[in-house]
Design a protein around this motif. Structure first.
Motif, PDB file in Angstrom:
ATOM      1  N   SER A  68       0.830  -1.213   0.000  1.00 33.52           N
ATOM      2  CA  SER A  68       0.000   0.000   0.000  1.00 33.52           C
ATOM      3  C   SER A  68       0.856   1.252   0.000  1.00 33.52           C
ATOM      4  O   SER A  68       0.507   2.258  -0.621  1.00 33.52           O
ATOM      5  CB  SER A  68      -0.906   0.061   1.233  1.00 33.52           C
ATOM      6  OG  SER A  68      -1.393  -1.177   1.546  1.00 33.52           O
ATOM      7  N   TYR A  69       1.976   1.180   0.729  1.00 33.08           N
ATOM      8  CA  TYR A  69       2.849   2.346   0.795  1.00 33.08           C
ATOM      9  C   TYR A  69       3.315   2.758  -0.596  1.00 33.08           C
ATOM     10  O   TYR A  69       3.218   3.924  -0.980  1.00 33.08           O
ATOM     11  CB  TYR A  69       4.060   2.035   1.694  1.00 33.08           C
ATOM     12  CG  TYR A  69       5.085   3.135   1.723  1.00 33.08           C
ATOM     13  CD1 TYR A  69       4.846   4.294   2.467  1.00 33.08           C
ATOM     14  CD2 TYR A  69       6.274   3.034   1.012  1.00 33.08           C
ATOM     15  CE1 TYR A  69       5.774   5.319   2.494  1.00 33.08           C
ATOM     16  CE2 TYR A  69       7.204   4.046   1.021  1.00 33.08           C
ATOM     17  CZ  TYR A  69       6.952   5.193   1.761  1.00 33.08           C
ATOM     18  OH  TYR A  69       7.869   6.211   1.779  1.00 33.08           O
ATOM     19  N   PRO A  82       3.076   9.691  -4.137  1.00 29.20           N
ATOM     20  CA  PRO A  82       2.626  10.727  -5.091  1.00 29.20           C
ATOM     21  C   PRO A  82       3.565  10.842  -6.287  1.00 29.20           C
ATOM     22  O   PRO A  82       4.301  11.811  -6.422  1.00 29.20           O
ATOM     23  CB  PRO A  82       2.671  12.017  -4.242  1.00 29.20           C
ATOM     24  CG  PRO A  82       3.708  11.751  -3.205  1.00 29.20           C
ATOM     25  CD  PRO A  82       3.774  10.269  -2.985  1.00 29.20           C
ATOM     26  N   ILE A  83       3.570   9.826  -7.149  1.00 29.05           N
ATOM     27  CA  ILE A  83       4.441   9.826  -8.318  1.00 29.05           C
ATOM     28  C   ILE A  83       3.614   9.434  -9.538  1.00 29.05           C
ATOM     29  O   ILE A  83       2.529   8.894  -9.391  1.00 29.05           O
ATOM     30  CB  ILE A  83       5.638   8.861  -8.128  1.00 29.05           C
ATOM     31  CG1 ILE A  83       5.151   7.522  -7.560  1.00 29.05           C
ATOM     32  CG2 ILE A  83       6.686   9.469  -7.221  1.00 29.05           C
ATOM     33  CD1 ILE A  83       6.244   6.472  -7.417  1.00 29.05           C
ATOM     34  N   PRO A  84       4.139   9.680 -10.752  1.00 32.81           N
ATOM     35  CA  PRO A  84       3.341   9.380 -11.957  1.00 32.81           C
ATOM     36  C   PRO A  84       3.041   7.883 -12.097  1.00 32.81           C
ATOM     37  O   PRO A  84       3.793   7.056 -11.582  1.00 32.81           O
ATOM     38  CB  PRO A  84       4.218   9.871 -13.108  1.00 32.81           C
ATOM     39  CG  PRO A  84       5.566  10.103 -12.527  1.00 32.81           C
ATOM     40  CD  PRO A  84       5.413  10.324 -11.073  1.00 32.81           C
ATOM     41  N   VAL A 142       3.764   1.863 -11.352  1.00 31.28           N
ATOM     42  CA  VAL A 142       3.823   0.503 -11.901  1.00 31.28           C
ATOM     43  C   VAL A 142       5.195  -0.106 -11.633  1.00 31.28           C
ATOM     44  O   VAL A 142       5.312  -1.251 -11.188  1.00 31.28           O
ATOM     45  CB  VAL A 142       3.510   0.502 -13.414  1.00 31.28           C
ATOM     46  CG1 VAL A 142       3.809  -0.857 -14.025  1.00 31.28           C
ATOM     47  CG2 VAL A 142       2.057   0.874 -13.653  1.00 31.28           C
ATOM     48  N   ILE A 143       6.238   0.676 -11.876  1.00 28.67           N
ATOM     49  CA  ILE A 143       7.588   0.173 -11.614  1.00 28.67           C
ATOM     50  C   ILE A 143       7.737  -0.161 -10.129  1.00 28.67           C
ATOM     51  O   ILE A 143       8.251  -1.215  -9.763  1.00 28.67           O
ATOM     52  CB  ILE A 143       8.651   1.214 -12.070  1.00 28.67           C
ATOM     53  CG1 ILE A 143       8.608   1.340 -13.595  1.00 28.67           C
ATOM     54  CG2 ILE A 143      10.032   0.810 -11.601  1.00 28.67           C
ATOM     55  CD1 ILE A 143       9.452   2.462 -14.158  1.00 28.67           C
ATOM     56  N   GLY A 144       7.242   0.730  -9.285  1.00 26.42           N
ATOM     57  CA  GLY A 144       7.293   0.476  -7.837  1.00 26.42           C
ATOM     58  C   GLY A 144       6.571  -0.812  -7.468  1.00 26.42           C
ATOM     59  O   GLY A 144       7.065  -1.610  -6.667  1.00 26.42           O
TER      60      GLY A 144
END
Ligand code: NA
Ligand code: NA
Lengths: 164, 439, 309
Positions: free
Chosen positions: B313-314, B319-321, B326-328
């Motif tokens: 969830s984190y 707050p990133i695009p 998706v990469i995260g």
């Protein structure tokens, strides 16, 4: 004492052999069930269930034997840089901790098996069977693991004293 | 407790114990017991650890593991594997790195179609590794392809993992199965390119040994005698799945039967070979299953304490695009892959992920393919990873864990490269299902 | 201002992964609890949903509740037959959960639960039925020569109708259907599209049979420690949720059928006599199995759960 360990080792070998026999049996059993289904449109529902139980039995029949043979894999990054004596002491400590973990598994394995017997816990798959009949191999295996761990710890302590 | 504290406690404890050289399975067991006591409510948690052993291992889906190992051992100890390799030598005498290439091709065929990464690795390792080392292949050129190729399997149908993912994510199973094919081909192609390139850059790692000139007639004879029969075993696995005789799991048993029959027909099945094969299988199976049992519990503790979903969830709430999210998300899968079972990872991440995917309006099939690659990559990412442990189990004693870690790195990199390719060109995942008129 | 009461937190797990459609019934319940707590006893009760089988394996969840590792479990009867074989009888019930409460079946079933250290809060059972899905058409209630994928839940009826029961995990059903290893399977009215199986079968057989029970249970120890007012609140929420769940899944099943037909499935409406035979075999084989496994309690369960002849 020597006679005891000879007997113990023999027991481990026999259990591993039994695991091997079970393995061959389940290969045959699955092939049999496939053949019967495909050629004769007959199914034997207990076979799959039996093979599932067999997996558990194979592991716990053979695990202590494998521990003795040094077959459980380890990582050896730091370990390989230690002196012989330090290695012996480290091993002894870790084997005692390992033995204690197996002792916990033994204790709760026994209490759970007892619970299964007294409150008629079953395992319900295609066929319903008493769970204790299959589960029992876990405390048996844990018992032997515990003994083997403490035996190995003792061997390392003796070796450390000799080496020093 | 916060998710990162639990995560670092569990992970730290594990690493610490591994450094002491205690067998991995028991290191996990010790961590599990301590963690269960503190995080799962004391004694009930400990009982859960013990009863979980029963539930996690008595499952049909694990059946291919011992069967494939036994199949490999039979092929190896009967000498059929060596004969087949010799025939290939006669044909491909001058092709550098041919055994590594062979490993990849065999891995794609057997592993991909039967669908068990662990079992494929064990099978290839048993049959090919001894020959590769004997012919002077470096550990890098032998261990690497044998482990790496297993990860292609989730991309090429049939695969149980794909079905689970599709059902959890509520996307079309048929489409996802088809969508994986092209990325799977690209991945295996990259493996092949890597192996060939490396063999040319460092020729001593894949030596060309002298193969005497053999007349074509003899080559054909040898092929008929030693190579075609192996085709029979492959038929006993894949053919029977396609003919509808057996399910992919069951087919491992018929394959084992096939290798048994073949060894018998060639008069190579003496008592000694049979005994060695069975003993070898029991060793590797027990070792692998012990690790599966304990890592299963380890994963459950991560799930129960909320550590795994906390991390998930984190990342998804940063707050990133979208593309960075998706990469995260894929990185989280790679991290969890180090110590959790694949299906458990999906159960934790998919509900959160699909919400994000749908909110951003991303293509779920594309995302599903990315997930599949990331999940499979998790199986080979050092330091933990079942496939790595399996390889250690089947390899000769002088192969260290460090050798295995070093050998796998290029394949992890290729997998990650594949993730990026699919990430940047979503059509790689969607073009085939679209061409087939799905949707 | 009254003194702030102690907050009770109940740890809950479900037998299905978080987003699965089965869990919907559980979330209907938790929402009701939330609303009621907010209205009556703000901040005094919280249900902490831990997760599905990834946290506790589904066949171990009821036992985890017995020991108090978790407080609440939403599961299906199949996953705790090992602890309480009688709960299987729910699948043969002729009644809705609400009717069972008034007819005493709930009370009796709960007594059986309490003997095993569990408390039966309710049955969020979808009054949804199981169906037989096939690749080949049938004309009568005779499954001779057909390989049908089963779970222990409906093993007896398939055998009773002359079919060959085949045991394979759900993950392999897709391939098994595609390659004709099996000719069909049983599943509830809703859910086969989650697995993509609708692409591999052609027929849905009417009548539907049995029903999907899905009990909501608690650890008896936890239950006993709850103050009376919270017990009442949970009971009220559970019986309310039972009605809502029945209605919700009823609608879901109704909506599902046209979708499946649009996907190319055909409904086989067996002739009336064959339908009767189908259901009769199902009920007889089912009860035979229950009574054989529970000789003491089985007959009483049959009395409480069937409309009788
Ligand atoms: Na596959
Ligand atoms: Na890994």
């Amino acid at each position: 004492m020597k006679a005891f360990w000879a007997l113990f080792d023999k027991l481990l070998n026999m259990m591993a052999a039994l695991a091997g026999i079970i393995l061959v049996f389940i290969v045959a059993a699955v092939c049999y069930t496939i053949g019967m289904r495909y050629f004769f449109r007959q199914t034997t529902i207990w076979i799959i269930q039996t093979t599932e139980y067999a997996l558990l039995w194979i592991v716990f029949l053979a695990t202590t034997w494998l521990l003795r043979e040094g077959g459980h894999i380890t990582t050896d990054i730091i370990y390989s840089h230690l002196s012989n004596k330090a290695r012996d002491y480290l091993d002894a400590i870790m084997f005692i901790i390992g033995g204690l973990a197996c002792l916990v598994m033994l204790y709760f394995g026994i209490t759970y098996t007892y619970e299964c017997i007294t409150s008629n816990v079953t395992d319900v798959r295609a066929v319903t069977i008493p769970k204790s009949a299959v589960f029992i191999i876990i405390p048996i295996g844990s018992f032997l693991l515990t003994i083997q761990f403490f035996r190995m710890a003792w061997q390392r302590l003796v070796s450390a004293r000799k080496g020093g | 407790m916060e998710w990162y504290s639990i995560m670092s406690l569990l992970f730290g404890g594990m690493v610490l114990l591994l450094l002491t050289g205690i067998p991995i399975a028991f290191a996990f067991l010790i961590v599990n017991m301590v963690a269960a006591y503190f995080f799962l409510g004391g004694v009930p948690g400990l009982i859960g650890v013990v009863t979980g052993v029963f539930t996690s291992i008595t499952t049909f889906t694990l059946l291919p593991v011992p069967f494939f190992i036994l199949m490999g051992e039979l092929i190896f100890h009967s000498g059929l594997g060596l004969d087949a390799v010799n025939v290939l030598d006669k044909w491909l005498g001058k092709l550098r790195g041919r055994l590594s290439i062979l490993a990849i091709i065999m891995g794609v065929i057997i592993g991909a179609l039967s669908g068990s990464t662990i079992a494929t690795c064990a099978l290839l390792g048993t049959i090919l590794l001894p020959d590769m080392l004997k012919r002077g292949y470096s550990k890098h050129m032998s261990l690497g392809p044998l482990m790496g190729v297993g990860t292609v399997d989730a991309l090429i149908p049939p695969n149980a993992l794909t079905v689970v993912l599709a059902s959890l994510a509520m996307i079309d199973v048929g489409q996802l199965l088809i969508a994986g094919i092209l990325p799977g081909i690209i991945m295996s192609g990259l493996y092949l390119i890597y192996v060939v390139a490396w063999a040319h850059i460092r020729p001593h790692e894949a030596p060309i040994y002298d193969v005497p000139h053999v007349p074509v007639k003899e080559k054909v004879m040898a092929t008929v005698q030693y190579l075609l029969p192996l085709g029979f075993i492959i038929f006993m696995v894949i053919g029977l799945i396609f003919l509808g005789v057996a399910t992919p799991t069951e087919a491992a048993a018929t394959g084992t039967l096939g290798s048994f029959i073949l060894a018998l027909l060639y008069g190579r099945l003496n008592w000694d070979a049979l005994k060695k094969s069975v003993v070898g299988t029991i060793k590797v199976t027990t070792m692998i299953f012990m690790i599966i049992i304990v890592s299963n519990t380890y994963g459950e503790i991560l799930a129960f304490t909320g550590a795994a979903s906390g991390m998930t969830s984190y990342i998804t709430s940063l707050p990133i695009p979208p593309i960075a999210i998706v990469i995260g998300m894929l990185i989280v899968v790679l991290i969890l892959g180090a110590f959790m079972e694949t299906v458990a990872i999906m159960m934790i991440t998919i509900p959160i992920y699909m919400a994000v995917v749908n909110a951003f309006g991303l293509n779920p099939i594309w995302f599903g393919v990315l997930m599949l690659i990331a999940l499979e990559t998790g199986l080979i990412t050092p330091p933990f990873g079942v496939t790595l442990f399996v390889m250690k189990g089947v390899a000769p004693p002088d192969v260290t864990m460090a050798d295995i870690w070093r050998a796998i790195i290029p394949y992890v990199i290729i997998d990650i490269l594949c993730i990026f390719i699919v990430l940047m060109m979503p059509s790689i995942a969607t073009v085939v299902p679209n061409l087939m008129g799905m949707k | 201002q009254a003194l702030a009461a102690e907050v009770v937190t109940l740890k809950a797990v479900t037998a299905w992964p978080k987003t699965s459609s089965e869990n919907k019934a559980f979330f209907i319940f938790t929402e009701l609890v939330e609303q009621m707590v907010a209205k009556k006893y703000p901040g005094e009760l919280k249900i902490n949903y831990i997760g599905g089988p990834e946290a506790v394996k589904n066949t171990d969840q009821a036992q985890a509740a017995q020991r108090g590792m978790v407080d609440m479990v939403f599961t299906t009867n199949a996953y705790y037959l090992s602890v309480l074989p009688e709960v299987d009888a729910y699948k043969l019930s002729d009644f809705t959960p609400a009717e069972e409460r008034t007819k005493g079946a709930y009370k009796y079933m709960n007594e059986l639960h309490e003997k095993k250290g569990l408390y039966l809060l309710g049955r969020l059972g979808l009054s949804e039925k199981f169906y037989l899905y096939l690749k080949k058409p049938i004309q009568s209630a005779d499954l001779k020569g057909l390989n049908v994928r089963v779970s222990p839940m409906y093993l007896q009826i398939i055998k009773g109708l002359g079919g060959n029961p085949v045991v394979i995990p759900p993950t392999e059903v897709y391939v098994a259907l595609e390659r004709n290893v099996v000719d069909g399977f049983c599943w509830p009215a809703v859910g086969i599209r989650d697995w993509g199986w609708h692409k591999q079968v052609k027929y849905i057989v009417e009548p539907g049979f049995y029903q999907v029970p899905n009990p909501l249970i608690m650890s008896l120890n936890t239950w006993k420690k709850l103050p009376k007012k919270l017990q009442d609140l949970l009971t009220e929420a559970a019986s309310e949720a039972e009605k809502k769940a029945v209605a919700y899944f009823d609608q879901l099943a109704k909506d599902e059928r046209p979708i499946l037909i649009k996907e190319g499935l055909q409904v086989i409406n067996l002739p009336a006599a064959e339908q009767q035979k189908f259901l009769k075999v199902g009920s007889e084989e089912g009860w035979k199995d229950i009574i054989q496994k529970n000789p003491q309690t089985g007959p009483e369960l049959k009395k409480l759960l069937t409309k009788g002849s």
